[in-house]
Design a protein around this motif. Structure first.
Motif, PDB file in Angstrom:
ATOM      1  N   PHE A  12     -68.921   2.773 119.369  1.00  0.00           N
ATOM      2  CA  PHE A  12     -68.025   3.900 119.472  1.00  0.00           C
ATOM      3  C   PHE A  12     -68.860   5.346 118.996  1.00  0.00           C
ATOM      4  CE2 PHE A  12     -64.743   0.470 118.486  1.00  0.00           C
ATOM      5  CZ  PHE A  12     -64.187   0.650 119.703  1.00  0.00           C
ATOM      6  N   PRO A  13     -68.507   6.046 119.578  1.00  0.00           N
ATOM      7  CA  PRO A  13     -69.093   7.596 119.504  1.00  0.00           C
ATOM      8  C   PRO A  13     -69.133   7.922 118.229  1.00  0.00           C
ATOM      9  CG  PRO A  13     -67.075   7.697 120.631  1.00  0.00           C
ATOM     10  CD  PRO A  13     -67.211   6.305 120.656  1.00  0.00           C
ATOM     11  N   LYS A  14     -70.151   8.672 117.649  1.00  0.00           N
ATOM     12  CA  LYS A  14     -70.385   9.258 116.452  1.00  0.00           C
ATOM     13  C   LYS A  14     -70.592  10.898 116.678  1.00  0.00           C
ATOM     14  CE  LYS A  14     -72.668   4.943 114.422  1.00  0.00           C
ATOM     15  NZ  LYS A  14     -73.067   4.260 115.621  1.00  0.00           N
ATOM     16  N   ALA A  15     -69.641  11.405 116.610  1.00  0.00           N
ATOM     17  CA  ALA A  15     -69.717  12.746 117.055  1.00  0.00           C
ATOM     18  C   ALA A  15     -70.484  13.697 116.048  1.00  0.00           C
ATOM     19  CB  ALA A  15     -68.385  13.482 117.112  1.00  0.00           C
ATOM     20  N   MET A  16     -71.494  14.518 116.732  1.00  0.00           N
ATOM     21  CA  MET A  16     -72.106  15.509 115.895  1.00  0.00           C
ATOM     22  C   MET A  16     -73.220  14.871 114.861  1.00  0.00           C
ATOM     23  SD  MET A  16     -68.988  18.144 115.494  1.00  0.00           S
ATOM     24  CE  MET A  16     -69.772  19.607 115.105  1.00  0.00           C
ATOM     25  N   LEU A  17     -73.432  13.651 115.330  1.00  0.00           N
ATOM     26  CA  LEU A  17     -74.625  13.044 114.264  1.00  0.00           C
ATOM     27  C   LEU A  17     -75.587  13.722 114.087  1.00  0.00           C
ATOM     28  CD1 LEU A  17     -74.490  10.382 112.727  1.00  0.00           C
ATOM     29  CD2 LEU A  17     -75.670   9.298 114.614  1.00  0.00           C
ATOM     30  N   GLY A  18     -76.299  14.218 115.103  1.00  0.00           N
ATOM     31  CA  GLY A  18     -77.529  14.605 115.081  1.00  0.00           C
ATOM     32  C   GLY A  18     -77.657  16.200 114.611  1.00  0.00           C
ATOM     33  N   GLU A  19     -76.657  16.793 114.354  1.00  0.00           N
ATOM     34  CA  GLU A  19     -76.704  18.266 113.966  1.00  0.00           C
ATOM     35  C   GLU A  19     -75.771  18.835 112.851  1.00  0.00           C
ATOM     36  OE1 GLU A  19     -74.126  20.262 117.075  1.00  0.00           O
ATOM     37  OE2 GLU A  19     -74.607  18.470 118.160  1.00  0.00           O
ATOM     38  N   GLY A  20     -76.103  19.592 112.133  1.00  0.00           N
ATOM     39  CA  GLY A  20     -75.236  20.506 111.292  1.00  0.00           C
ATOM     40  C   GLY A  20     -74.354  19.515 110.241  1.00  0.00           C
ATOM     41  N   LEU A  21     -73.499  20.102 109.760  1.00  0.00           N
ATOM     42  CA  LEU A  21     -72.827  19.626 108.784  1.00  0.00           C
ATOM     43  C   LEU A  21     -71.211  19.583 108.946  1.00  0.00           C
ATOM     44  CD1 LEU A  21     -74.671  21.163 105.635  1.00  0.00           C
ATOM     45  CD2 LEU A  21     -74.916  18.863 106.477  1.00  0.00           C
ATOM     46  N   GLU A  22     -70.756  19.864 110.156  1.00  0.00           N
ATOM     47  CA  GLU A  22     -69.521  19.749 110.434  1.00  0.00           C
ATOM     48  C   GLU A  22     -69.107  18.383 111.118  1.00  0.00           C
ATOM     49  OE1 GLU A  22     -67.497  23.234 111.838  1.00  0.00           O
ATOM     50  OE2 GLU A  22     -68.263  23.256 109.892  1.00  0.00           O
ATOM     51  N   PHE A  23     -67.804  18.179 111.208  1.00  0.00           N
ATOM     52  CA  PHE A  23     -67.290  16.921 111.482  1.00  0.00           C
ATOM     53  C   PHE A  23     -66.379  17.032 112.750  1.00  0.00           C
ATOM     54  CE2 PHE A  23     -68.328  16.800 106.889  1.00  0.00           C
ATOM     55  CZ  PHE A  23     -69.087  15.733 106.907  1.00  0.00           C
ATOM     56  N   SER A  24     -66.025  15.904 113.390  1.00  0.00           N
ATOM     57  CA  SER A  24     -65.228  15.610 114.556  1.00  0.00           C
ATOM     58  C   SER A  24     -64.718  14.471 114.699  1.00  0.00           C
ATOM     59  CB  SER A  24     -65.745  16.668 115.795  1.00  0.00           C
ATOM     60  OG  SER A  24     -64.907  16.190 116.853  1.00  0.00           O
TER      61      SER A  24
END
Ligand code: KG4
Ligand code: ZN
Length: 330
Positions: A194-206
């Motif tokens: 399943f998709p792991k949103a924004m895993l590679g960048e920054g410290l925000e979540f979705s």
């Protein structure tokens, strides 16, 4: 200092008594009425708080073997939360405070989740804290009491909300987080990616994309397949949520260089998250603190400790203390 804590921001009516010796009582009255609706119905929540708050507070005092007159302050959740629910706790606390001449302290519920770490252990600074609950997902870097920087938060659903909404899609009852956790322990986390949103960048979540992805997956595979593979699907969903949380926590600890990291909120009970975060702690040689489970989910001991920390700084409130539904609306 003897503190009476009162919490009513969501669907738990809670009261606790904290004394210099520690937590003397921690009463939680959970509302079961929402289960049939698959989520919290705000109007029903306010009514249930109204019905139980007096009894819950009395129970907390009785169990602590303390009287109201022995309290040095009343700490109450000011927000964020459901406005109607907050109003019940806040009005009740104001009434008690005014009638008995006891100082009042308004407490931020999300800060309280974080400071729950200091109920059984002395405060330590600086730290990075990952707060993951049904309503919030927040990464914070704190250098001193009540002085912190928010490093990242969720852009849409909170981590607990993601567990609960995905559970609903999978046909599990509300709140689904603990059940997904239990089922996941018998499943294969690599069963589906399943998709792991924004895993590679920054410290925000979705997390809303993950929810949609699970919905499409369930529609495509059908009910029989989902039921037959429930443990594997729960493990894969947990993997998606917890790996993002752990990766961002690791990044935050590395970027800030702190030597202590804290976990907070209901989702910190999640076993896969705990395993991953323990690994981060070992890998980086950083101390990990997680509150005992009764202080992770919504409770009033965390409100009392936060109220105590504020009272020690002389930060009291008057009868004009206002509730706030959202952090930004404050
Ligand atoms: O902190 P909390 O009691 O209430 C809020 O302030 O929101 O957190 C409740 C959330 C729910 O979404 C629940 O499903 C989730 O925490 N939760 C878990 C687990 N235990 C509670 N999620 C995943 N795994 C768990 N073991
Ligand atoms: Zn909470």
């Amino acid at each position: 200092m003897n503190i009476l804590g009162i919490e009513s921001s969501c669907d738990d009516t809670a009261a606790a008594v904290l004394t210099p010796e520690g937590v003397q009582s921690n009463i939680i009255s959970s509302q079961l009425v929402h289960e049939a609706y698959g989520g919290i119905v705000p109007e029903l929540a306010s009514r249930a708080h109204h019905k139980t708050i007096s009894r819950t507070v009395q129970q907390a005092l009785d169990q602590a073997d303390r009287s109201l007159s022995q309290m040095d302050a009343i700490a109450v959740t000011q927000g964020p939360g459901l406005m109607g629910s907050l109003l019940v706790g806040l009005s009740f606390a104001k009434g008690l405070a005014l009638a008995n001449g006891i100082p009042l302290v308004g407490v931020n519920h999300i800060d309280a989740h974080m400071y729950a770490n200091f109920v059984s252990q002395p405060p330590v600074y600086p730290f990075v804290c990952l707060t993951v609950s049904g309503g919030h997902t927040r990464l914070v870097h704190a250098e001193a009491p009540f002085s912190y920087k928010v490093l990242g938060r969720t852009r849409d659903d909170a981590a607990g909300e993601a567990f609960d909404k995905i559970g609903k899609i999978l046909g599990l009852s509300y709140p689904a987080g603990p059940e997904i956790d239990r089922l996941a322990q018998g499943g294969d986390p690599s069963f589906h990616d399943f998709p792991k949103a924004m895993l590679g960048e920054g410290l925000e979540f979705s997390f809303s994309g993950l929810k949609t992805s699970v919905l499409y997956y369930v529609q495509e595979k059908g009910k029989a397949f989902v039921e037959a593979n429930m443990e594997n699907i729960c493990a894969s969903v947990s993997e998606a949520i917890t790996s993002v949380l752990a990766v961002k926590l690791r990044r935050a600890v590395k970027e800030t260089g702190v030597e202590v990291m804290l976990l907070a909120g209901g989702v910190s009970a999640n076993s896969m998250l705990r395993n991953k975060v323990e690994k981060v702690s070992r890998d980086l040689g950083v101390e990990l603190r997680v509150p005992p489970i009764e202080y992770c989910t919504d409770n009033a001991a965390m409100i009392a400790i936060t109220g105590k920390l504020k009272a020690m700084r002389g930060e009291y409130d008057g009868p004009d203390l206002k509730p706030f539904a959202r952090l930004e609306s404050r």
